[in-house]
Design an enzyme around this catalytic site. Sequence first.
Site, PDB file in Angstrom:
ATOM      1  N   TYR A  68      45.509  16.360  45.832  1.00 48.20           N
ATOM      2  CA  TYR A  68      44.248  16.401  45.065  1.00 48.20           C
ATOM      3  C   TYR A  68      44.585  16.349  43.575  1.00 48.20           C
ATOM      4  CZ  TYR A  68      42.058  18.084  49.393  1.00 48.20           C
ATOM      5  OH  TYR A  68      41.602  18.203  50.677  1.00 48.20           O
ATOM      6  N   GLN A  96      36.537  15.464  51.034  1.00 45.96           N
ATOM      7  CA  GLN A  96      36.001  15.346  52.359  1.00 45.96           C
ATOM      8  C   GLN A  96      34.840  14.349  52.321  1.00 45.96           C
ATOM      9  OE1 GLN A  96      35.380  19.215  54.163  1.00 45.96           O
ATOM     10  NE2 GLN A  96      37.394  19.970  53.544  1.00 45.96           N
ATOM     11  N   GLU A 128      35.298  19.193  57.513  1.00 45.00           N
ATOM     12  CA  GLU A 128      35.811  20.496  57.930  1.00 45.00           C
ATOM     13  C   GLU A 128      34.626  21.443  58.129  1.00 45.00           C
ATOM     14  OE1 GLU A 128      38.684  22.067  55.166  1.00 45.00           O
ATOM     15  OE2 GLU A 128      39.025  23.864  56.367  1.00 45.00           O
ATOM     16  N   GLU A 150      48.516  22.103  56.881  1.00 46.29           N
ATOM     17  CA  GLU A 150      49.132  22.744  55.697  1.00 46.29           C
ATOM     18  C   GLU A 150      49.874  24.035  56.050  1.00 46.29           C
ATOM     19  OE1 GLU A 150      46.278  23.022  52.472  1.00 46.29           O
ATOM     20  OE2 GLU A 150      46.282  20.850  52.227  1.00 46.29           O
ATOM     21  N   ASN A 179      41.989  24.211  56.324  1.00 42.54           N
ATOM     22  CA  ASN A 179      42.409  25.614  56.451  1.00 42.54           C
ATOM     23  C   ASN A 179      41.637  26.323  57.568  1.00 42.54           C
ATOM     24  OD1 ASN A 179      44.011  25.072  54.242  1.00 42.54           O
ATOM     25  ND2 ASN A 179      42.634  26.024  52.764  1.00 42.54           N
ATOM     26  N   GLU A 218      44.563  14.080  53.468  1.00 46.72           N
ATOM     27  CA  GLU A 218      43.654  14.706  52.494  1.00 46.72           C
ATOM     28  C   GLU A 218      44.029  14.146  51.124  1.00 46.72           C
ATOM     29  OE1 GLU A 218      43.017  18.967  52.485  1.00 46.72           O
ATOM     30  OE2 GLU A 218      43.311  19.052  54.663  1.00 46.72           O
TER      31      GLU A 218
HETATM   32  O1  AHR Z   1      39.785  19.969  51.791  1.00 42.30           O
HETATM   33  C1  AHR Z   1      39.735  21.305  51.383  1.00 42.30           C
HETATM   34  C2  AHR Z   1      40.992  22.087  51.750  1.00 42.30           C
HETATM   35  O2  AHR Z   1      42.074  21.604  51.021  1.00 42.30           O
HETATM   36  C3  AHR Z   1      41.446  21.991  53.176  1.00 42.30           C
HETATM   37  O3  AHR Z   1      40.824  22.927  53.987  1.00 42.30           O
HETATM   38  C4  AHR Z   1      42.904  22.281  53.085  1.00 42.30           C
HETATM   39  O4  AHR Z   1      43.645  21.642  54.102  1.00 42.30           O
HETATM   40  C5  AHR Z   1      43.291  21.853  51.697  1.00 42.30           C
HETATM   41  O5  AHR Z   1      44.004  22.842  51.044  1.00 42.30           O
END
Ligand code: AHR
Length: 518
Positions: free
Chosen positions: A255, A360, A38, A184, A83, A304
């Site tokens: 996550y 990432q 990103e 998102e 984001n 993600e």
């Molecule tokens: O990967 C970091 C952030 O986590 C991304 O920008 C977003 O899509 C998610 O909330």
Amino acid sequence: MLLNKEVGERSMKKAKIVLNKDYTIGKIEENVWGSFIEHMGRAIYTGIYEPEHELSDEQGFRKDVMELVKELDVPLIRYPGGNFVSGYDWKDGIGPKEKRKHIADLAWRQIESNEVGLHEFYDWSKKVNSNVMQTVNLGTGTPKEAGEMVEYCNFKEGTYWSDLRAKNGKKEPFNFEYWCLGNEMDGPWQICALTADEYGRKATEAAKIMKWVDPSIKLIAAGSSAPFLPTYPEWDRIILEHLYDHVDYLSLHRYYEYGEDKNLNNFLASFVDLDRFIKTLVSTVNYVKAKKRSNKQVYLSLDEWNVWHTKQDEVAEDRWKIGARRVENNFDFIDSIVLAGLICTIINNADFVKMASLAQLVNVIAPILTEPNGKAIRQTTYYPYKLARYYAKGMALNVSDHVPNIMTKYGKTPLVQSAATYDNETNEVSLFLVNIDTEEDIETTINMQGFNQARIEEFILLDHENKNSKNTFKDDGVVKPRNVKVERKMSDEWTITLPKLSFSTLTFKLENDTKKGV
Ligand code: AHR
């Protein structure tokens, strides 16, 4: 720990794993080992791109970082957000660099110089032997702009946008195959977040335009960002009722963090939660499929996923800079074990999870860390991801396991998380075993009924005596896998020891002429 009363010795906990080549889950698509970059923090600026670095190439891309990415053999990289994309105008990243605007990125409160844009990132992706999964802006962006982007990238010639691409140096189309419809959009933190109906309508109109421009593209609907959102899983049902006929995948993001409860077992059990999340969304997809009386199957894109320690975030610092530090987690050994558990869950859901992106790839919660003007290193989490990419090939097998359990916040949790794959082209089986027991080794019997004779080719072990060890710029070799010596004799049953808190990758070579069954 059990005591063997007769001999007065401690007896080890035991587990049994049974594999059968006919009990398959689904094909492991190589795109499940994708990743994500990103325009966030130092992923791009001083991550993959740093013209001033002594190891950078003529385009300003760091060759040391490229080598580490190539070693991972990442098939597909999601880009440019995240984001970030919900406020991003892709047109700011094309044309002569000296004319590109500096923009205030409101998602991460940083300055975007647009030095790296669509063409540059494509060039970089080719240098690392990967492909790009594009994401269109459905926050501040419109369906019209999404269509123009597909036209710019994939339309052959003879229109304003395709001819502009040629003028900007790329005569042949990029032919990007995968396109995410926003990011998102259910998250209140998202620039121009939408309700499920609003997103469903907007994404449908964008999808129609995008597929009219290039019918060959595959579209990914922005599904639930996390199960903690109050809209989950209604969000997914509602958006799919709008979008089912127009998209090929539903995305999900997840996550895991070593939480407030400071309960390590809960963190280690994250794979149980990921499995539930995936299975709920499979049910939701299939509910809408049934409601629509559709024969079409929408699959899942876990685009993600990772471990993320938000307490290590540095969002408050370095505001409004190009390449400000953001979420540069320095992962420890435990994080790599949690990641290994999640990898097994991805394999075990191969029938529906057809794409995934470790979020990432560089600097931002990433397996690769760089220092500006300095080194690039492999973090602890680099290794389970690399092992999965190398060895999880062919068909995912339905592992039948008999393993001890513990109670975690997710309920009964197996102490050994497992997954296996069978590649009939190479005639190899790979078995992944994660022992999440923090105290004890587990003696594990592996039975390969239905495969007949095989020999262990490799036993690669990721373990460490100190669970909080990290790889750092001073010493980047603290946590890394090692090869365990094995007796390479033919058999169909083996007993091995899984050290406490460890990730084992075993590969077996089957004898061609002794294969059982079909
Ligand atoms: O990967 C970091 C952030 O986590 C991304 O920008 C977003 O899509 C998610 O909330």
